[in-house]
Scaffold this motif. Structure first.
Motif, short mmCIF file in Angstrom:
data_model
loop_
_atom_site.label_atom_id
_atom_site.label_comp_id
_atom_site.label_asym_id
_atom_site.label_seq_id
_atom_site.Cartn_x
_atom_site.Cartn_y
_atom_site.Cartn_z
N ILE A 316 -46.76 43.83 27.90
CA ILE A 316 -47.53 43.13 26.87
C ILE A 316 -47.66 44.05 25.65
CG2 ILE A 316 -49.76 42.10 26.28
CD1 ILE A 316 -50.14 41.49 29.26
N LEU A 317 -47.37 43.51 24.45
CA LEU A 317 -47.35 44.31 23.23
C LEU A 317 -48.37 43.82 22.20
CD1 LEU A 317 -43.49 44.54 22.51
CD2 LEU A 317 -44.81 45.72 24.25
N GLY A 318 -48.68 44.67 21.23
CA GLY A 318 -49.37 44.31 20.00
C GLY A 318 -50.67 43.56 20.18
N ASP A 319 -50.87 42.54 19.32
CA ASP A 319 -52.09 41.74 19.35
C ASP A 319 -52.31 41.05 20.69
OD1 ASP A 319 -52.52 42.48 16.75
OD2 ASP A 319 -52.68 40.45 15.94
N SER A 320 -51.23 40.73 21.40
CA SER A 320 -51.39 40.10 22.71
C SER A 320 -52.16 41.00 23.66
CB SER A 320 -50.01 39.78 23.32
OG SER A 320 -49.42 38.69 22.66
N GLY A 321 -52.04 42.32 23.47
CA GLY A 321 -52.78 43.27 24.28
C GLY A 321 -54.04 43.78 23.62
N GLY A 322 -54.40 43.22 22.46
CA GLY A 322 -55.62 43.64 21.77
C GLY A 322 -55.49 44.98 21.09
N VAL A 324 -55.54 46.60 18.22
CA VAL A 324 -55.94 46.51 16.81
C VAL A 324 -57.02 47.55 16.55
CG1 VAL A 324 -57.07 45.09 15.05
CG2 VAL A 324 -55.39 44.06 16.59
N ASN A 325 -56.85 48.32 15.46
CA ASN A 325 -57.85 49.30 15.04
C ASN A 325 -58.79 48.62 14.05
OD1 ASN A 325 -59.37 51.37 13.91
ND2 ASN A 325 -57.68 52.83 13.94
N HIS A 333 -49.12 48.56 12.35
CA HIS A 333 -48.46 49.81 12.75
C HIS A 333 -48.62 50.07 14.25
CE1 HIS A 333 -52.61 51.07 12.36
NE2 HIS A 333 -52.35 52.30 12.75
N LEU A 334 -49.73 49.60 14.84
CA LEU A 334 -49.91 49.74 16.28
C LEU A 334 -48.98 48.79 17.03
CD1 LEU A 334 -53.80 50.04 16.60
CD2 LEU A 334 -52.11 51.83 16.19
N ALA A 335 -48.79 47.58 16.49
CA ALA A 335 -47.89 46.62 17.11
C ALA A 335 -46.46 47.16 17.13
CB ALA A 335 -47.94 45.29 16.36
N ILE A 336 -46.02 47.70 16.00
CA ILE A 336 -44.66 48.25 15.93
C ILE A 336 -44.51 49.42 16.91
CG2 ILE A 336 -43.03 49.50 14.45
CD1 ILE A 336 -44.04 47.80 12.11
N LYS A 337 -45.51 50.31 16.94
CA LYS A 337 -45.45 51.45 17.85
C LYS A 337 -45.40 50.99 19.30
CE LYS A 337 -45.66 55.81 19.10
NZ LYS A 337 -44.52 56.73 18.91
N SER A 338 -46.16 49.97 19.65
CA SER A 338 -46.13 49.47 21.02
C SER A 338 -44.73 48.94 21.36
CB SER A 338 -47.19 48.37 21.24
OG SER A 338 -46.85 47.17 20.57
N ASN A 369 -50.84 58.00 25.65
CA ASN A 369 -50.53 59.33 25.13
C ASN A 369 -50.10 59.31 23.66
OD1 ASN A 369 -51.08 60.73 27.52
ND2 ASN A 369 -49.01 60.39 28.32
N SER A 370 -50.16 58.14 23.06
CA SER A 370 -49.72 58.00 21.67
C SER A 370 -50.91 57.89 20.73
CB SER A 370 -48.84 56.75 21.54
OG SER A 370 -49.63 55.57 21.62
N PHE A 371 -50.60 57.78 19.43
CA PHE A 371 -51.68 57.61 18.45
C PHE A 371 -52.35 56.24 18.58
CE2 PHE A 371 -47.97 56.22 15.85
CZ PHE A 371 -48.40 54.98 15.46
N ILE A 372 -51.72 55.29 19.30
CA ILE A 372 -52.38 54.00 19.52
C ILE A 372 -53.71 54.22 20.21
CG2 ILE A 372 -52.28 51.82 20.79
CD1 ILE A 372 -49.27 51.82 20.49
#
Length: 536
Positions: A316-322, A324-325, A333-338, A369-372
């Motif tokens: 599960i990626l991005g907004d589907s996984g919540g 959001v900062n 940017h979090l969605a792309i990183k995921s 372990n990421s900036f997410i």
């Protein structure tokens, strides 16, 4: 049913899904046997259902495409000036810019344009892109893991009968399914429920944002970023507004409100119209031209509401996984990183030939372990502080930012609809529109270019219609007429009483599914259609 087999199936062609596909293609370039990647998208065109503010942090895009500046990206407007205001009914007061809202080296963008650009890059990579293909259900293997999806059947009339163009849902089978459907994704919800992925998590909470794009009659400086608190929202409502300027004297105005307000007469679309009337805002609109309108919901639960992001055969990626900062008002940017982290995990799974949760769980390890995770941890108490109003909310945000995310104001947030109170506690406000600066919902829906096949089943299902004309009407006054930003729900009293559903107006924001106080409204994927955003 027709069966299409692929190696990797990505459901949802937004920034998360497309970035994942592009990264996978990059990884597979050196492989002798390259796995096949397929991306399906419910919109008729990639980007048509994508909407955000948006001020974009390019950190993840730079990781995906280090040469992106040479690829003619739609990032034309670098942030040049930032301001934060508190609005009273007739005035504004400038506030210092909190460090977490600083947008130095960020861009004012259109998410729909960015998504179309990513789709073009994916297509050049040889990735199979299939629009107008909504996912309707999960396919399971003999062990109960996910092995594909079933698309929505097409050619059903409004009475549920098959028409001459009837098509069964297609079975897409894959070794791994990547769910990147955006907020409240239909297949993601089924996966979360089936595999209990939200166990020991706080319930996800949401906000709704409405946005208009305008052409100004006066010269505007590109790259202005204005955020506001206060009017037109009350002190008990969480949210705020934004105004961003682009090239060619275009600008956007938007308003976001947390879906945990108490007043059943709250109408975010009308609140946006009130904001445009404000003495300190109206000058932007005088003589201008409305170009586009749209709405979407945003997950706001943050770190404590993120579900388990993997299972047998799926991620599960991005907004589907919540992801959001909320503190930074950013999620792209979090969605792309995921998407990039998911691609690394999937490549590892192909290397060992194992697509079970034992291998795919590495994705969640990478996320943590990421900036997410660092950003979500830092902002984990942000939403709680605003329960006590904007002053305490800002104070709590600053304090928790300095303390690395710790805050004394931390508690479990409840699902937003539980906060709605009886209509007797509130007064109906008469609404008016001048159709020059302020517009009614139907006019704005026209500018969303929303369209659905009229002779098809409604994708907005009221599971118990009697509740609407008895309990809900008496207690809340049918708030669906107010909280829907697209005039979908309409109370009718003719020979009988009922709620008429203008489903062709729907802009796919899913506010109704979230905010209905009796939870009898369910948003399901239509066979086709929706808004057609070009520059939102």
């Amino acid at each position: 049913n027709e069966v299409i087999e692929t190696d990797i199936l990505i459901v949802g062609g937004g920034p998360a899904g497309l970035s994942c596909a592009i990264k996978l293609s990059q990884i597979f370039k050196t492989w002798e046997k390259k796995p096949e990647i397929t991306v399906i998208e419910k919109a008729r065109e990639f980007g048509s259902h994508q909407l955000s503010g948006a001020v974009f942090d390019p950190v993840s895009l730079n990781e995906l495409l280090p040469n992106y500046k040479n690829l003619n990206p739609p990032l034309e407007t670098l942030v040049a000036e930032e301001k934060v205001y508190y609005l009273t009914e007739n005035d504004k007061f400038q506030l210092p810019i909190p460090p977490f809202l600083s947008n130095h080296d960020n861009y004012v963008i259109s998410l729909s344009r960015l998504t179309r650009w990513l789709a073009e890059i994916a297509e050049k990579e040889g990735i199979m892109l299939i629009p107008d293909t909504p996912g309707d259900d999960l396919l399971l293997d003999d062990k109960g893991g996910v092995c594909g999806i079933v698309t929505k059947e097409k050619g059903i009339d409004k009475n549920g009968q098959r028409r001459s163009n009837y098509q069964e849902g297609i079975h897409f089978k894959a070794k791994v399914v990547i769910l990147s459907e955006g907020t409240l994704g239909s297949l993601t919800r089924k996966a979360i429920k089936k595999y209990n992925l939200d166990a020991f998590r706080q319930p996800q909470i949401f906000a709704t944002g409405v946005k208009e794009l305008w052409k100004s009659a006066k010269p505007l400086k590109p790259g202005q970023v204005i955020h506001t608190l206060g009017y037109p929202l009350s002190s008990s409502e969480f949210g705020g507004a934004f105004l961003y300027t682009y090239q060619d004297n275009k600008f956007c105005i938007g308003l976001v409100i947390g879906l945990d307000y108490s007043n059943p007469y709250t109408d975010i679309h009308y609140q946006l119209q009130n904001l445009k009337r404000h003495p300190k805002m109206a000058g932007f609109f005088e003589g201008g031209e409305l170009l586009e309108y749209g709405a979407k919901t945003i997950p706001e639960g943050g770190l404590l509401s993120v579900p388990k992001l993997y299972g047998d055969g799926f991620l599960i990626l991005g907004d589907s996984g919540g992801l959001v900062n909320l503190m930074k008002l950013k999620g792209i940017h979090l969605a792309i990183k995921s998407g990039l982290l998911a691609a690394e995990t999937v490549a590892e799974a192909f290397n060992v030939g194992d697509f079970s949760s034992e291998i795919l769980k590495h994705y969640e390890v990478l996320v943590k372990n990421s900036f997410i995770w660092k950003e979500l941890k830092l902002s984990r108490s942000f939403r709680c502080g605003f329960t006590f109003g904007p002053a305490i909310g800002l104070l709590n945000a600053g304090l928790s930012y300095m303390l690395g995310g710790f805050s004394p104001i931390t508690f479990q947030l409840e699902a937003g609809y539980t906060h709605m109170k009886n209509k007797r506690n509130f007064t109906v406000v008469e609404r008016y529109f001048d159709e020059k600066i302020t517009f009614n919902k139907l006019t704005d829906v026209y500018y969303s270019q929303a369209i659905h096949e009229e002779n098809s089943p409604s994708h907005l299902v009221i599971k118990d219609p009697s509740t609407c004309i008895t309990k809900c009407k008496e207690e809340y006054g049918n708030p669906c007429e107010n909280f829907c930003p697209a005039n979908v729900y309409e109370y009718i009293k003719d020979k009988s009483e009922y709620i008429h559903i203008n489903f062709s107006n729907c802009v796919h924001c899913k506010t109704c599914d979230i905010m209905d106080p009796y939870q009898v409204i369910e948003w399901v994927v239509p066979e086709s259609g929706g808004p057609s955003y070009k520059n939102l």
